[in-house]
Motif scaffolding. Structure first.
Motif, PDB file in Angstrom:
ATOM      1  N   LEU A 100      35.812  28.127  35.387  1.00 13.22           N
ATOM      2  CA  LEU A 100      37.029  27.888  34.614  1.00 13.22           C
ATOM      3  C   LEU A 100      37.973  29.087  34.669  1.00 13.22           C
ATOM      4  O   LEU A 100      39.165  28.946  34.435  1.00 13.22           O
ATOM      5  N   GLY A 101      37.427  30.260  34.986  1.00 14.11           N
ATOM      6  CA  GLY A 101      38.246  31.460  35.088  1.00 14.11           C
ATOM      7  C   GLY A 101      37.410  32.644  35.541  1.00 14.11           C
ATOM      8  O   GLY A 101      36.185  32.635  35.448  1.00 14.11           O
TER       9      GLY A 101
ATOM     10  N   LYS B 222      40.374  41.835  32.168  1.00 16.74           N
ATOM     11  CA  LYS B 222      41.671  41.353  32.654  1.00 16.74           C
ATOM     12  C   LYS B 222      41.458  40.087  33.480  1.00 16.74           C
ATOM     13  O   LYS B 222      40.682  40.078  34.436  1.00 16.74           O
ATOM     14  N   SER B 223      42.163  39.030  33.105  1.00 18.77           N
ATOM     15  CA  SER B 223      42.053  37.764  33.813  1.00 18.77           C
ATOM     16  C   SER B 223      42.606  37.916  35.232  1.00 18.77           C
ATOM     17  O   SER B 223      43.641  38.549  35.442  1.00 18.77           O
ATOM     18  N   LEU B 224      41.908  37.331  36.204  1.00 20.12           N
ATOM     19  CA  LEU B 224      42.335  37.414  37.607  1.00 20.12           C
ATOM     20  C   LEU B 224      42.792  36.048  38.088  1.00 20.12           C
ATOM     21  O   LEU B 224      42.243  35.028  37.694  1.00 20.12           O
TER      22      LEU B 224
ATOM     23  N   LYS C 114      44.626  41.817  43.732  1.00 22.74           N
ATOM     24  CA  LYS C 114      43.844  42.748  44.544  1.00 22.74           C
ATOM     25  C   LYS C 114      42.757  43.395  43.691  1.00 22.74           C
ATOM     26  O   LYS C 114      43.029  43.875  42.588  1.00 22.74           O
ATOM     27  N   VAL C 115      41.542  43.411  44.223  1.00 19.93           N
ATOM     28  CA  VAL C 115      40.422  44.072  43.546  1.00 19.93           C
ATOM     29  C   VAL C 115      39.665  44.913  44.569  1.00 19.93           C
ATOM     30  O   VAL C 115      39.662  44.614  45.767  1.00 19.93           O
ATOM     31  N   LEU C 116      39.035  45.991  44.092  1.00 18.58           N
ATOM     32  CA  LEU C 116      38.269  46.866  44.973  1.00 18.58           C
ATOM     33  C   LEU C 116      36.987  46.182  45.434  1.00 18.58           C
ATOM     34  O   LEU C 116      36.310  45.523  44.646  1.00 18.58           O
ATOM     35  N   LYS C 117      36.664  46.361  46.709  1.00 16.06           N
ATOM     36  CA  LYS C 117      35.385  45.862  47.212  1.00 16.06           C
ATOM     37  C   LYS C 117      34.260  46.524  46.429  1.00 16.06           C
ATOM     38  O   LYS C 117      34.411  47.630  45.930  1.00 16.06           O
ATOM     39  N   ASP C 118      33.135  45.870  46.344  1.00 13.38           N
ATOM     40  CA  ASP C 118      31.934  46.336  45.673  1.00 13.38           C
ATOM     41  C   ASP C 118      32.064  46.335  44.150  1.00 13.38           C
ATOM     42  O   ASP C 118      31.183  46.791  43.449  1.00 13.38           O
ATOM     43  N   SER C 119      33.190  45.821  43.635  1.00 18.28           N
ATOM     44  CA  SER C 119      33.328  45.747  42.176  1.00 18.28           C
ATOM     45  C   SER C 119      32.778  44.406  41.682  1.00 18.28           C
ATOM     46  O   SER C 119      32.542  43.483  42.455  1.00 18.28           O
ATOM     47  N   ARG C 120      32.588  44.314  40.363  1.00 21.74           N
ATOM     48  CA  ARG C 120      31.984  43.122  39.760  1.00 21.74           C
ATOM     49  C   ARG C 120      33.053  42.185  39.214  1.00 21.74           C
ATOM     50  O   ARG C 120      34.040  42.633  38.634  1.00 21.74           O
ATOM     51  N   ILE C 121      32.812  40.894  39.405  1.00 19.33           N
ATOM     52  CA  ILE C 121      33.704  39.851  38.919  1.00 19.33           C
ATOM     53  C   ILE C 121      32.969  39.061  37.844  1.00 19.33           C
ATOM     54  O   ILE C 121      31.850  38.602  38.056  1.00 19.33           O
TER      55      ILE C 121
ATOM     56  N   VAL D 252      33.854  32.766  33.771  1.00 18.41           N
ATOM     57  CA  VAL D 252      33.814  31.837  32.644  1.00 18.41           C
ATOM     58  C   VAL D 252      33.489  30.487  33.256  1.00 18.41           C
ATOM     59  O   VAL D 252      34.219  29.989  34.123  1.00 18.41           O
ATOM     60  N   LEU D 253      32.359  29.905  32.809  1.00 20.80           N
ATOM     61  CA  LEU D 253      31.862  28.669  33.409  1.00 20.80           C
ATOM     62  C   LEU D 253      31.808  27.556  32.380  1.00 20.80           C
ATOM     63  O   LEU D 253      31.693  27.798  31.170  1.00 20.80           O
TER      64      LEU D 253
END
Length: 197
Positions: A153-154, A160-162, A167-174, A177-178
């Motif tokens: 769902l998001g 911060k909502s994406l 753009k996000v840094l590689k190796d970062s966590r996402i 919301v399910l």
């Protein structure tokens, strides 16, 4: 008849022998010249440049009269120091001639950025495969009432909502919301007439 007489003559055979001797002498001189100009017997062993920064590697190569060519900067590998050599060609220990180019690839200074794809309405499994292919990691999961179970769902990062294209840094966590799969459709949403008693 004249041709046969000429082929049997001493002058013809003298010319043939002289030509053969000249060919052998020319070949011998050419081989000796090539051996001295190409330093045939002189070999330099390629040093190991692994994990050296470019200045250290350049100094090491110049001491051995070799040259360095940077081919590429590869994706950042956090297990290796940034801006250090992680690949070289020819490999360390190989014998090469003086002034040979040694091609190297360097570890990037840090992680690069990737664009977020559109993950909404995908299943969590599809979304997870997509972000992993981009070099991102799974963060936390939270659930909201929705008819579809484990439907995205998001997505967000550090609160911060994406959205698609961010753009996000590689190796970062996402963070995800399910949907919890507990919502039901009303009769109107299901386009079914209510039962008559």
């Amino acid at each position: 008849m004249r041709l046969l007489n000429f082929l049997r003559s001493k002058s013809f055979w003298g010319s043939v022998i002289l030509a053969v001797v000249l060919v052998f002498v020319a070949a011998f001189v050419a081989l000796k010249w090539l051996k001295t100009t190409t330093n045939h017997d002189l070999h330099i062993q390629v040093p190991n440049l692994d994990k050296l920064d470019t200045d250290q590697a350049l100094q090491k190569l110049e001491e051995k009269k070799l040259r360095m060519v940077v081919l590429d900067t590869l994706d950042y590998d956090k297990s290796l120091p940034p801006l250090t050599i992680i690949e070289q060609d020819p490999a360390a220990g190989m014998d090469v001639k003086e002034n040979r180019k040694i091609y190297v690839k360097i570890n990037a200074a840090g992680f690069g950025k990737v664009s977020m794809p559109d993950l909404e309405q995908l299943t969590f499994r599809q979304a997870l495969a997509t972000i992993r292919s981009l070099g991102l990691k799974e963060g936390t999961k939270s659930y909201r009432t929705f008819i579809g179970k484990d439907v995205v769902l998001g997505v967000s990062q550090n609160g911060k909502s994406l959205k698609q294209g961010d753009k996000v840094l590689k190796d970062s966590r996402i963070d995800f919301v399910l949907g919890d799969g507990k919502a039901t459709l009303s009769d109107e949403e299901r386009d079914v007439a209510p039962a008559i008693d």
